[in-house]
Enzyme design. Structure first.
Site, PDB file in Angstrom:
ATOM      1  N   ASP A 224      -1.888  -4.928  34.150  1.00 34.83           N
ATOM      2  CA  ASP A 224      -2.053  -3.667  33.414  1.00 34.83           C
ATOM      3  C   ASP A 224      -1.981  -3.903  31.907  1.00 34.83           C
ATOM      4  O   ASP A 224      -1.374  -3.130  31.175  1.00 34.83           O
ATOM      5  CB  ASP A 224      -1.016  -2.626  33.837  1.00 34.83           C
ATOM      6  CG  ASP A 224      -1.379  -1.224  33.330  1.00 34.83           C
ATOM      7  OD1 ASP A 224      -2.574  -0.975  33.103  1.00 34.83           O
ATOM      8  OD2 ASP A 224      -0.459  -0.404  33.134  1.00 34.83           O
TER       9      ASP A 224
ATOM     10  N   HIS B 141      -4.811   0.496  31.767  1.00 30.15           N
ATOM     11  CA  HIS B 141      -5.156   1.856  32.183  1.00 30.15           C
ATOM     12  C   HIS B 141      -5.429   2.785  31.002  1.00 30.15           C
ATOM     13  O   HIS B 141      -6.024   3.847  31.171  1.00 30.15           O
ATOM     14  CB  HIS B 141      -4.064   2.443  33.095  1.00 30.15           C
ATOM     15  CG  HIS B 141      -2.800   2.844  32.395  1.00 30.15           C
ATOM     16  ND1 HIS B 141      -1.678   2.043  32.371  1.00 30.15           N
ATOM     17  CD2 HIS B 141      -2.462   3.958  31.700  1.00 30.15           C
ATOM     18  CE1 HIS B 141      -0.711   2.654  31.706  1.00 30.15           C
ATOM     19  NE2 HIS B 141      -1.171   3.819  31.281  1.00 30.15           N
TER      20      HIS B 141
ATOM     21  N   GLY C  92       0.877 -20.914  45.577  1.00 27.73           N
ATOM     22  CA  GLY C  92       0.379 -21.788  46.633  1.00 27.73           C
ATOM     23  C   GLY C  92       1.183 -21.733  47.910  1.00 27.73           C
ATOM     24  O   GLY C  92       1.089 -22.634  48.758  1.00 27.73           O
TER      25      GLY C  92
ATOM     26  N   GLY D  87       1.200   9.046  26.754  1.00 30.12           N
ATOM     27  CA  GLY D  87       0.726   8.667  25.421  1.00 30.12           C
ATOM     28  C   GLY D  87       1.489   7.487  24.872  1.00 30.12           C
ATOM     29  O   GLY D  87       1.017   6.796  23.972  1.00 30.12           O
ATOM     30  N   ASN D  88       2.692   7.247  25.419  1.00 25.77           N
ATOM     31  CA  ASN D  88       3.478   6.071  25.024  1.00 25.77           C
ATOM     32  C   ASN D  88       2.941   4.787  25.646  1.00 25.77           C
ATOM     33  O   ASN D  88       3.315   3.684  25.232  1.00 25.77           O
ATOM     34  CB  ASN D  88       4.939   6.220  25.459  1.00 25.77           C
ATOM     35  CG  ASN D  88       5.822   6.807  24.380  1.00 25.77           C
ATOM     36  OD1 ASN D  88       6.303   7.919  24.533  1.00 25.77           O
ATOM     37  ND2 ASN D  88       6.027   6.098  23.290  1.00 25.77           N
ATOM     38  N   SER D  89       2.090   4.917  26.662  1.00 27.22           N
ATOM     39  CA  SER D  89       1.568   3.741  27.343  1.00 27.22           C
ATOM     40  C   SER D  89       0.910   2.794  26.351  1.00 27.22           C
ATOM     41  O   SER D  89       0.058   3.203  25.563  1.00 27.22           O
ATOM     42  CB  SER D  89       0.548   4.146  28.406  1.00 27.22           C
ATOM     43  OG  SER D  89       1.169   4.783  29.483  1.00 27.22           O
TER      44      SER D  89
END
Length: 457
Positions: A126, A96, A260, A200-202
Site C-alpha cells: 500500500d 490507495h 521460500g 485524508g491523513n492517509s
C-alpha cells in the site's frame, strides 16, 4: 528539541518553572511539517445511467438487474497526504490514495502546487512513490528512522490533511508494534498509534521526537460511519517504506525477497511439543526446492525464531522481515532444530517465475472460453497470496457473459483436470480442449477443496 520533564511515579505537581509551562512540540512541527504535502487526485468513474422511467418499482420488479442504460463518465476526486523523502522531489504516499488516478496534484506546505508523476505503486505494501519537478530547487525532507528502534510508549506526531481541512498535527504514543491483523495490505506489520488519524491523513507522516519519519499513516479503526478516529491508527514502518523508495530510485520494479517456505504460527501447544518455553515463531511445513530457504539448509520441521536478531512472531512478521532485505544480501537466521538453537546464513532472493506465466484468454466453443489462465509459479503464488500452490494452472480473471462466467468459474480457481486429463501447464489445457467430446468434466480446486462440474453439449 522540546524539554521533557520526568516526575516520580504517582507524583502530582504544579509546573514550577517557565520551561515546564512552555513545554511544546512546536520545534519538532516547524522542523518536519514542511516535508508533508497534500495530495489531490482525479479519477474517471464509469457508471451506467438508467432512464428514470426504469427506476419505477413496477419496472424493477419485472426487469430487475437486467435493466440496461447508457454508460456515462464522471470525474471523481479524492485527497490524501504524502511525505517528501528526497530533496529532488521524491514523495511517498499510499497506493490507495493514487490508485486509478488520471491526474495527481501535490500542494506543498508553502501552498505551491505541482503536477506529480507516478514512479512506482505497490498494492502489496500500500505504498506509492511520486515525483515532482522542482527545477533544481531542493525541498525539505524527512529522514527515515530505523522503525525497529522504537518502543511502545514512545511519543509520536501524526501530520497530514484530514478531511481536506489543511495540514494538521496530532500527538500520541506508539500504542503497539507488529500489528498483523489490519487487512489493508499484503505485508501486514503495522505500528499502532493513538495519535488521531482521520480520512485524508492517509500517506502522511508519523514522526518521532527526533524529527524523523517512523512510518506512513495508512489506516484507522473506526466505529462511526464517517470514518472518524477512535484512537486506533496504523502506520507502515519506515523500514518497509525505505525498501520501496530504494526500488523507485534505482528505476526498476519492486522486487521483494521471498522466504521460500510455507509455515504456520507456533502456538502454545506446538511450542510445548518442540521444547520451547513460549509461543512465537514459524514452524516450517515445506520448503521450495532450490529456493533461498532450501539453499540455506532450512528443513521441514525447523522453527524460525529470528531474522538478523529481530524476533519473528508469526508468518506475517517473517514475510515482512525478509521483504525488507535487499535481494542478494546475506543475513543470519536463528532456527530451532531438534531442541537446539542454530544460526544459519540465508541469502535473500526473489520468488522465481518458473515456469513463465504464459497468460492468455481461452477461446473457442468450450465451457472455459472467456477465462484468463496462467501457469502458476512461486512468483505468481506470492503475488496472489496462494501459499504453497507453486504449480498448476490458475484462472486469473473471467470475462463477463462468457461461457466460463456462465459456469461460475472464478478468479483464483485452479484447474486440476479436463475430461480426466491432468492439467499442469497452459499447454495441457490446449491439449484437452483440442479433443472432440460430447461432454465435459471439469475439476477445479477452490479455497482448498476439489469441485467437479459435468456438462453435456
Amino acid at each position: 528539541m522540546p524539554l521533557l520533564v520526568s516526575f516520580s511515579v504517582g507524583a502530582q505537581t504544579v509546573p514550577s518553572s517557565k520551561q515546564q509551562i512552555s513545554l511544546s512540540f512546536s520545534p519538532i512541527v516547524k522542523e518536519t511539517s514542511p516535508a508533508v504535502v497534500n495530495i489531490f487526485t482525479k479519477t474517471i468513474v464509469r457508471e451506467r445511467a438508467v432512464p428514470s422511467l426504469f427506476n419505477d418499482p413496477f419496472f424493477k420488479r419485472f426487469f430487475g438487474k437486467n435493466l440496461q442504460g447508457s454508460e456515462r463518465k464522471r470525474m471523481g476526486k479524492s485527497l490524501g497526504s504524502g511525505v517528501i523523502v528526497r530533496r529532488n522531489g521524491l514523495i511517498v504516499t499510499n497506493h490507495h490514495v493514487i490508485d486509478k488516478a488520471t491526474e495527481i496534484q501535490v500542494v506543498l506546505a508553502d501552498r505551491r502546487e505541482f503536477s506529480a508523476e507516478l514512479i512506482l505503486s505497490d498494492e502489496g505494501t500500500d505504498l506509492a512513490i511520486l515525483k515532482i519537478n522542482t527545477e533544481g530547487e531542493e525541498l525539505p525532507i524527512l529522514e527515515f528512522r530505523d522503525s525497529d528502534t522504537t518502543d511502545v510508549g514512545d511519543l509520536v506526531l501524526a501530520i497530514g490533511n484530514p478531511f481536506g481541512v489543511g495540514q494538521t498535527v496530532t500527538s500520541g504514543i506508539v500504542s503497539a508494534l507488529a500489528r498483523t491483523q489490519v487487512g489493508v495490505a499484503d505485508f501486514q506489520f503495522f505500528i499502532q498509534t493513538d495519535a488521531a488519524i482521520n480520512p485524508g491523513n492517509s500517506g502522511g507522516a508519523l514522526v518521532t521526537m527526533d524529527g524523523k519519519l517512523l512510518g506512513i499513516n495508512t489506516a484507522i479503526f473506526s466505529s462511526s460511519r464517517n470514518g472518524g478516529s477512535v484512537g486506533i491508527g496504523f502506520a507502515i514502518p519506515a523500514n518497509m517504506v525505505r525498501t520501496v523508495v530504494r526500488a523507485a530510485e534505482e528505476g526498476h520494479e519492486l522486487v521483494r525477497a521471498w522466504p521460500g517456505i510455507v509455515g504456520q504460527n507456533l502456538n502454545s501447544d506446538l511450542a510445548q511439543g518442540f521444547g520451547l518455553s513460549r509461543p512465537g515463531g514459524v514452524v516450517v511445513s515445506s520448503v521450495y526446492p532450490q529456493g533461498p530457504a532450501d539453499i540455506a539448509g532450512i528443513k521441514a520441521g525447523d522453527v524460525i525464531l529470528a531474522v538478523e536478531g529481530k524476533e519473528v512472531i508469526n508468518v506475517e512478521s517473517l514475510r515482512f522481515r525478509i521483504a525488507t532485505i535487499p535481494v542478494n544480501e546475506q543475513i543470519e537466521l536463528e532456527i530451532w532444530r531438534e531442541r537446539k538453537l542454530k544460526k544459519i546464513i540465508y541469502t535473500a532472493a526473489p520468488a522465481p517465475e518458473v515456469p513463465a506465466r504464459n497468460r492468455r484468454e481461452v477461446r473457442g466453443t468450450n465451457p472455459l472460453a472467456g477465462a484468463i489462465i496462467a501457469n502458476l509459479s512461486p512468483a505468481l503464488a506470492e503475488e496472489k497470496e496462494l501459499g504453497n500452490l507453486w504449480e498448476g494452472v490458475i484462472v486469473t480473471d473471467v470475462a463477463r457473459r462468457s461461457p466460463a462466467h456462465q459456469i461460475s468459474l472464478q478468479a483464483h480457481d485452479i484447474l486440476v483436470s479436463l475430461n480426466d486429463i491432468p492439467i499442469h501447464l497452459v499447454e495441457d489445457v490446449d491439449r484437452a480442449l483440442g479433443k472432440k467430446t460430447s461432454k465435459w468434466k471439469i475439476v477445479i480446486r477452490r479455497d482448498g477443496r476439489l469441485q467437479t462440474l459435468e456438462l453435456k453439449r
